[in-house]
Design a protein around this motif. Structure first.
Motif: not given
Length: 188
Positions: A57-64
């Motif tokens: 999740l650190d590499r994903s958009p903040a919405g996740l």
């Protein structure tokens, strides 16, 4: 009492031993098997899933991050730990277990805390307060039942897996134990 640091696995083992000393037939109680296995899964697997999900999740958009990786990690850990037992006892693989657990997980503290507060109020002679507090767990339980029924009614919610006997159960937990050993050696 011994002035030693406690660990969750030792506490779980002590609780299971106490229950089976009181009633040796408890070993064959599916509820005890599932709850103790889920608890062991939380202790042993959820830290791994939390770390992995946080990295992902650190590499994903903040919405996740709205869902929260801890809720997902705990659900994954308990589900994976109990899956072989579920297959063994019921012969069915739920395809909606994970999303269902994610739907009901947020209201479980409401059930536990609201019910405990109502019990305490009742024990203290505060029946009106206890009655009012019981609405909290009722709402959580109503949500839980509705979500489970809705998910179970979905097409292809579960698959029959056929025979999943004792050799399969032992092999599944041996594989899970081996995976835990590998993760431990790698410092995961």
């Amino acid at each position: 009492a011994l002035d030693r640091r406690s660990t969750a696995l030792v506490s779980l083992l002590a609780a299971c031993m106490a229950m089976t000393l009181i009633n040796p037939l408890a070993l064959w109680d599916v509820g005890l098997q599932l709850s103790s296995t889920a608890t062991a899964g939380l202790v042993l697997l959820s830290p791994f899933f939390v770390r992995r999900l946080r990295r992902l999740l650190d590499r994903s958009p903040a919405g996740l991050r709205v869902l929260g990786e801890d809720v997902l990690a705990v659900t994954l850990a308990a589900s994976l730990a109990t899956l072989p037992l579920v297959l063994y006892h019921f012969g069915r693989l739920s395809l909606v277990a994970l999303p269902t657990n994610l739907l009901i997980a947020p209201v479980q503290p409401l059930i536990l805390l609201g019910g405990s507060a109502a019990l305490l109020a009742g024990l203290l002679g505060q029946e009106l307060v206890a009655g009012a507090l019981l609405w909290l767990p009722w709402l959580g339980l109503a949500w839980t039942v509705a979500a489970v029924r809705w998910c179970a009614a979905l097409p292809f919610a579960a698959l029959n897996v056929g025979a999943f006997g004792l050799p399969h159960l032992i092999a599944a937990y041996a594989a899970l134990g081996a995976a835990l050993g590998v993760m431990h050696r790698r410092g995961a």
